[in-house]
Every structure is written in structure tokens, then in C-alpha cells.
Design an enzyme around this catalytic site. Structure first.
Site, PDB file in Angstrom:
ATOM      1  N   GLY A  40       0.817  -1.209   0.000  1.00 53.74           N
ATOM      2  CA  GLY A  40       0.000   0.000   0.000  1.00 53.74           C
ATOM      3  C   GLY A  40       0.849   1.256   0.000  1.00 53.74           C
ATOM      4  N   GLU A  47      10.287  -4.537  -0.560  1.00 52.29           N
ATOM      5  CA  GLU A  47       9.901  -5.216   0.676  1.00 52.29           C
ATOM      6  C   GLU A  47       9.973  -6.732   0.523  1.00 52.29           C
ATOM      7  OE1 GLU A  47       6.036  -3.771   1.766  1.00 52.29           O
ATOM      8  OE2 GLU A  47       6.788  -1.809   2.327  1.00 52.29           O
TER       9      GLU A  47
END
Length: 168
Positions: A40, A47
Site C-alpha cells: 500500500g 519489501e
């Protein structure tokens, strides 16, 4: 990275290391199997690389992020700017619909890698998110999806009453 620098936290060059002892991160959604939707904030590819390089990923969420099935939150998909319309057309032909993430007046949002995020809005909760991921990742131009599987170790859940639970 900038917050860590301002806080005096020493940083390693990610290109000079092969593993990380521990990664601590959040999730947009997580189910009982520790499958997640992340990205988001727009850094899903980075990540995922870091989580995949970690001996353990600790996920910290509030109770609103724990779901029975994934899919209420949009699924970020990182795509190359080159040929984006062809990539988006292939995504749509698989039955997925969404839009390029934007900065309002400033045009499309670009990731730290200079790529675009296509946010898929699901019509229903996902019964087989692994299958969705496999279909999407096979499209040339799709770099990664925000589905994270088999990466979360400990999952800590902050509750509205101030207590913390752990997802087993």
C-alpha cells in the site's frame, strides 16, 4: 531509510549483503495462513526482496488487518512503465480491474525503482490468491505482486483494548 538516517541508525548497503537477520514490517491484510497483501505504501518489490533475504520476518498489524480471506484491500502490482498499456490489457484480460496509482496532479506514482503501481480492486474475496499471483506474474511487464506467501514468521496483532496477540 531517511528516517533511520535521521534517527542515527546505521545502515548497510543492501547490495553488499546476502541475508538479513530480521525484518519487521506491517501488512495491508493478513489471513490465518499468514498470507498477506502488502505494498500500500508502494515499495512492494523492495519489501519482498528484503523479506525473502531475512532469516525471520516479524509482521506487526492492528486487528483490522487480520482477515478471513484476502482481497478487501486492493492488490498493488508493480509494472514496468515500458509497454504499460499492453501489460494492463493482459491484466484486464485475466479478469482483473484496477488503475494506475497516481499523485493527483503530479501524474503517476513511481516506485523507488522508477516503476508504476497498478492497484487491482477485486470483485470478491480471494479463494486462491496463489493462483491469482501465478497468473499475474507470468505477464511480461509485471515485476511483482503485493501477495506475500510463506514469508511471515511471528505475527503480532495490536488490539483496540491495548493488548497484543500473536497469530499462530
Amino acid at each position: 531509510r531517511e528516517q533511520a538516517k535521521r534517527g542515527g541508525i546505521p545502515l548497510a548497503d543492501v547490495d553488499a549483503i546476502t541475508f538479513i537477520d530480521i525484518t519487521v514490517d506491517g501488512a495491508d491484510e493478513i489471513d490465518s495462513q499468514k498470507r498477506m497483501i502488502k505494498g500500500g505504501g508502494g515499495a512492494l518489490l523492495r519489501e519482498k526482496i528484503l523479506a525473502n533475504s531475512s532469516r525471520e520476518m516479524v509482521v506487526i498489524v492492528d486487528e483490522s488487518k487480520v482477515v478471513e480471506k484476502l482481497g478487501k484491500h486492493s492488490l498493488p502490482v508493480e509494472i514496468l512503465p515500458f509497454g504499460r498499456e499492453a501489460t494492463i490489457d493482459k491484466i484486464k484480460k485475466l479478469g482483473f480491474h484496477g488503475k494506475i496509482r497516481s499523485h493527483d496532479r503530479d501524474g503517476p506514482y513511481l516506485t523507488d525503482n522508477g516503476n508504476l503501481i497498478y492497484d487491482i480492486q477485486f470483485d470478491s474475496l480471494r479463494d486462491d490468491p496463489e493462483r491469482d499471483h501465478e497468473k499475474l506474474i507470468r505477464i511480461p511487464g509485471v515485476l511483482e505482486t503485493g501477495f506475500f506467501f510463506n514469508l511471515a514468521g511471528r505475527v503480532l496483532i495490536g488490539k483496540s483494548d491495548g493488548t497484543v496477540a500473536q497469530l499462530e
